[in-house]
Each structure stands twice: as structure tokens, then as C-alpha cells.
Design an enzyme around this catalytic site. Structure first.
Site, PDB file in Angstrom:
ATOM      1  N   ARG A  42      -7.516   0.730 -80.309  1.00  0.00           N
ATOM      2  CA  ARG A  42      -8.332   1.204 -79.100  1.00  0.00           C
ATOM      3  C   ARG A  42      -8.759  -0.088 -78.438  1.00  0.00           C
ATOM      4  O   ARG A  42      -8.789   0.049 -77.055  1.00  0.00           O
ATOM      5  CB  ARG A  42      -9.751   1.862 -79.885  1.00  0.00           C
ATOM      6  CG  ARG A  42     -10.377   2.361 -78.805  1.00  0.00           C
ATOM      7  CD  ARG A  42     -11.813   3.073 -79.319  1.00  0.00           C
ATOM      8  NE  ARG A  42     -12.937   3.304 -78.390  1.00  0.00           N
ATOM      9  CZ  ARG A  42     -12.942   4.328 -77.529  1.00  0.00           C
ATOM     10  NH1 ARG A  42     -12.188   5.301 -77.838  1.00  0.00           N
ATOM     11  NH2 ARG A  42     -13.943   4.509 -76.723  1.00  0.00           N
ATOM     12  N   VAL A  75     -12.532   5.781 -70.821  1.00  0.00           N
ATOM     13  CA  VAL A  75     -11.889   6.085 -71.995  1.00  0.00           C
ATOM     14  C   VAL A  75     -12.767   6.762 -73.113  1.00  0.00           C
ATOM     15  O   VAL A  75     -13.900   6.339 -73.325  1.00  0.00           O
ATOM     16  CB  VAL A  75     -11.369   4.689 -72.855  1.00  0.00           C
ATOM     17  CG1 VAL A  75     -10.715   5.180 -74.074  1.00  0.00           C
ATOM     18  CG2 VAL A  75     -10.370   4.010 -71.595  1.00  0.00           C
ATOM     19  N   SER A  76     -12.651   7.974 -73.413  1.00  0.00           N
ATOM     20  CA  SER A  76     -13.630   8.841 -74.226  1.00  0.00           C
ATOM     21  C   SER A  76     -14.186   8.288 -75.497  1.00  0.00           C
ATOM     22  O   SER A  76     -13.245   7.246 -76.063  1.00  0.00           O
ATOM     23  CB  SER A  76     -13.021  10.261 -74.259  1.00  0.00           C
ATOM     24  OG  SER A  76     -12.926  10.863 -73.036  1.00  0.00           O
ATOM     25  N   ALA A  77     -15.126   8.610 -76.034  1.00  0.00           N
ATOM     26  CA  ALA A  77     -15.877   8.296 -77.124  1.00  0.00           C
ATOM     27  C   ALA A  77     -14.712   8.485 -78.262  1.00  0.00           C
ATOM     28  O   ALA A  77     -14.244   9.612 -78.474  1.00  0.00           O
ATOM     29  CB  ALA A  77     -16.958   8.763 -77.433  1.00  0.00           C
ATOM     30  N   GLN A  81     -12.616  11.944 -78.673  1.00  0.00           N
ATOM     31  CA  GLN A  81     -11.054  11.970 -78.863  1.00  0.00           C
ATOM     32  C   GLN A  81     -10.635  12.648 -80.397  1.00  0.00           C
ATOM     33  O   GLN A  81      -9.942  13.306 -80.616  1.00  0.00           O
ATOM     34  CB  GLN A  81     -10.797  10.809 -78.860  1.00  0.00           C
ATOM     35  CG  GLN A  81     -10.776  10.152 -77.442  1.00  0.00           C
ATOM     36  CD  GLN A  81     -10.263   8.550 -77.306  1.00  0.00           C
ATOM     37  OE1 GLN A  81     -10.405   7.706 -78.013  1.00  0.00           O
ATOM     38  NE2 GLN A  81      -9.605   8.282 -76.087  1.00  0.00           N
TER      39      GLN A  81
END
Ligand SMILES: C[S@@+](CC[C@H](N)C(=O)[O-])C[C@H]1O[C@@H](n2cnc3c(N)ncnc32)[C@H](O)[C@@H]1O
Length: 412
Positions: A42, A75-77, A81
Site C-alpha cells: 500500500r 486512496v481509500s482507507a 477497500q
């Protein structure tokens, strides 16, 4: 040991910790999703973030804000996700369309579909697609197709896919999303209905979408042709109260003009709630039951004390004729629970407060701790008798621009 190695070991440890936490919380249940979230680094998709920032389980990494500070891209948590990947049930060999790009989620999808599948990720913002394409190519996912377009329209070359994963907050379901799905295909979308956003996992059945999962979430807003703004009704006679309506203002808002001149009715209900208990089904119950459902917000800088919601930025509320009511809470003596009250102002405040309290009692008896409503999506213009076979009893149909959305409680 080089700095990069130290970083990478630290990153692996943080990533494993985040995945362990999501498994313990029940957000990750599938071994395949656990494996991809342990594998894909990530932090390499969040340049500019510290390792700690990159691996915050419940925080998105914001990559773009507008001049008013509104978040446009992120960028989503990890939690969001994982939750939406679980809802999408992506299989090896699937063709998947992701709407809203960041790079990372498309990399997860590419791992899940494997070499026989295909992933296209689309974003309306060329800066976002340029960044996503660069990060995907630089981290071994150059085979993901990255497209710059408003995804409210069909994406050329995509054809019919097994799953569409929308990663921006939608108000409506544009026809393109359903048209691009194979029969039995899945659409996962954070959808705002009556001001409440839920990540809904739908399956395409007989030409309409039927929800099988629903999770509370928040998202950056959809832009472009399908963007939609809530409408704000400022209550006259006092400077601080705004009522937010998601599906149009009440027919005659002027009826509220003198509401704040009447004494506030306060109806304590005796219904208590654990401090960490979810309000998910209560919110949906009131949104379905009350025709004038809205969200009340109070400007803290202008607060005169005329209203007293427990949460000044988000109080469940409703308007009826010349009155409005909202929910509030107070701590109980054991300090572990809160008790609900309904406050109301206006010409028929007592009657409206009683009505809202009655709906609270119905929720307490029928839906508390149970499943959320089933959401079905039909094309705009579908006649009432074809909506859920004409069986929307005790439910509500919300008309959007492109769709008719029915909300109804599953049989007990
Ligand atoms: C939360 S971000 C996407 C996160 C990403 N999927 C990830 O990997 O975590 C939402 C994105 O949706 C994009 N977006 C908003 N409206 C759109 C539209 N109509 N069509 C395509 N993309 C859109 C925004 O530009 C933004 O980059």
C-alpha cells in the site's frame, strides 16, 4: 541494511498489523482478500505519506482537495477497500470496471482476477489517471487499463463486465453502470439515498439491481454529469439552523417561517442505546418512514440555543407542514448509554414529536439489531406495479434522475 530494506520490513509489519485488525473486526473474511492486502505494498501507492499514515486502518490518504478544502480524490482507507472488495466477490478470470482511480484498489483487483481476468480503472480527472497509471506501471501492474473519462457514460472498449466497483459517492445510478454488467453481475457503489450514504453490494437480476449487502461509509463526491448537490433550507427567524434535503425541498417551505417562535417541545422516549451501538438501521427506518426526512445542521458560531441536538453537524430530522422535529440524546446515569428524545418546534410541534417518537418505538421493536432494508434500483419511468412486484409495503420509492430506488424491509 539499507534504508529501503528497513522501510520495507517496517511496511510489511504495519501492513500485517492492519490486515490482522481488519480480520479481527470481521471486515476481511475471505482468504483471497486477506492475501492480496498482505501482498500489495500500500505505501508504494501513497507517495508523500509516512508509513504510519499509509497504514492507518480507518483513514484515507487524501491526494487532492479543491480551493474550498473539499476532498476530490484519495486512496481509500484500508477498511473501506477491504469492505468493498468483500462486497464485490471478484473471482479469478473476472472482468472488472473500477470507477474512481487511485492505483491501489486497481492493483488489488488485478491480483484477484489473475492473468485471465482484466481490470479497467476510470477517473474523470487526468491528474488522477496520470498518477494511477504511473504507480500501477511502476509496481508491476502495467496491464491494468487506465482511462480518463466521466464514468456516467459507457467506457469504450470495456464491453460487459462481471463487476463494477464505484469508488466515489454516487447519488444516482446512471444507466451505463447497469448496461455494462453481465446478467448476474455485481455493482458495488457508495450510494446516497435521503442524505444517508451506504456502500451497497448489488446483483443484476431480471433487469434491475437488488442489494445483498449494505455498509455505512463516506466518500469523496461523484463529479461530472451525475454530480448532485443536496438542497439547504435555512430556517427563518434564527441564524443557525440548516435543514438538508437530498431529494427536493418540502412543497411549501414558507410554512416554517414562524416555527422558531413557538416553545420547543421535548419528548423523552425512554429508549436507550449503548454508546457504541450502530445507528444504521435507525437512520434508514426514519428515512423510509418520514416523508419530510432531512438532516439538520447547526452553525456552531451562530448557535442561539433554540435547538439542542447532541450532534450539531448531523441530526436526524423531519419537516411536516409548519413544524420540524429532530432527534437528540442525553447520557443515562450509568454513563454507558444514551436516551433518545424528540424535540420539535412549530405550529403542530406536539403532534410531530409524537409521530417521530412512534417511529422510534417501531424501530426499537422491529428493526433494532436486525438487517438493513433491501434496496432495489429500477430505470426511471418503471411503473409502480413493477417495482419489487408492487410489493413495497411499509417501504419508500425515491425518484432520482435515471433511476427509481425502492427501500423496503426484508420479511421478519
Ligand atoms: C476515493 S477516490 C478513488 C479511490 C481509489 N479507487 C483507490 O484506489 O483507493 C474517488 C475518485 O473518483 C473520481 N471521480 C469522481 N467523479 C467521477 C466520475 N464521474 N467518473 C470517473 N471518476 C470520477 C475522483 O476524481 C476521485 O479520484
Amino acid at each position: 541494511m539499507t534504508d529501503a530494506t528497513v522501510d520495507s520490513d517496517a511496511a510489511t509489519a504495519l501492513r500485517d498489523k492492519a490486515v490482522d485488525e481488519l480480520r479481527a473486526a470481521g471486515t476481511i473474511v475471505s482468504p483471497r482478500i486477506e492475501a492480496v492486502m498482505r501482498t500489495v505494498p500500500r505505501h508504494l501507492f501513497t507517495p508523500g505519506a509516512t508509513l504510519d499514515e499509509a497504514y492507518q486502518v480507518y483513514s484515507a490518504f487524501v491526494t487532492k482537495v479543491d480551493r474550498h478544502g473539499v476532498q476530490l480524490s484519495s486512496v481509500s482507507a484500508p477498511q473501506i477497500q477491504a469492505m468493498m472488495l468483500e462486497q464485490a466477490r471478484v473471482q479469478r478470470g473476472d472482468h472488472v470496471l473500477e470507477i474512481g482511480s487511485g492505483g491501489l484498489n486497481a492493483a488489488y483487483l488485478a491480483e484477484l482476477v489473475g492473468p485471465d481476468g482484466a481490470v479497467t480503472t476510470v477517473d474523470i480527472d487526468p491528474e488522477v489517471t496520470a498518477r494511477a497509471a504511473r504507480l500501477l506501471a511502476g509496481n508491476g501492474y502495467g496491464h491494468v487499463r487506465v482511462v480518463t473519462a466521466d464514468a456516467a457514460e459507457p467506457i469504450p472498449g470495456v464491453g460487459k463486465v462481471d463487476a463494477v466497483l464505484v469508488t466515489a459517492g454516487a447519488w444516482d445510478i446512471p444507466p451505463a453502470w447497469t448496461q455494462q454488467l453481465k446478467p448476474g453481475g455485481r455493482l458495488v457503489v457508495p450510494l446516497r439515498v435521503r442524505g444517508l450514504t451506504r456502500a451497497l453490494g448489488f446483483t443484476l437480476v431480471d433487469g434491475h439491481l437488488e442489494s445483498e449487502s449494505s455498509k455505512v461509509c463516506g466518500f469523496v463526491p461523484m463529479q461530472g454529469a451525475s454530480a448532485h448537490q443536496e438542497e439547504l433550507l435555512l430556517v427563518t427567524g434564527t441564524p443557525e439552523i440548516g435543514l438538508r434535503f437530498d431529494d427536493g425541498l418540502p412543497e411549501n417551505p414558507g410554512l416554517l417561517d414562524n416555527a422558531v417562535r413557538t416553545p420547543r417541545v421535548e419528548l423523552w422516549t425512554g429508549i436507550t442505546l449503548g454508546i457504541s451501538e450502530l445507528l444504521d438501521t435507525l437512520q434508514m427506518h426514519l428515512a423510509i418512514a418520514l416523508p419530510g426526512f432531512c438532516i439538520m445542521a447547526v452553525d456552531p458560531d451562530l448557535d442561539t440555543g433554540i435547538v439542542a441536538p447532541a450532534n450539531r453537524s448531523f441530526a436526524l430530522a423531519a419537516v411536516e407542514g409548519g413544524s420540524f422535529a429532530y432527534l437528540t440524546t442525553r447520557r443515562t446515569e450509568d454513563d454507558k448509554h444514551v436516551e433518545f428524545a424528540v424535540h420539535a418546534l412549530g405550529s403542530d410541534a406536539g403532534s410531530l414529536a409524537g409521530k417521530v417518537a412512534g417511529h422510534l418505538r417501531d424501530w426499537n421493536r422491529e428493526h433494532r439489531g436486525g438487517p438493513g432494508p433491501v434496496v432495489r434500483v429500477y430505470p426511471a419511468g418503471t411503473p409502480d406495479d413493477l417495482i419489487a412486484g408492487g410489493r413495497v409495503v411499509g417501504g419508500r420509492v425515491i425518484d432520482k434522475v435515471h433511476s427509481r430506488i425502492s427501500l423496503s424491509w426484508p420479511p421478519a
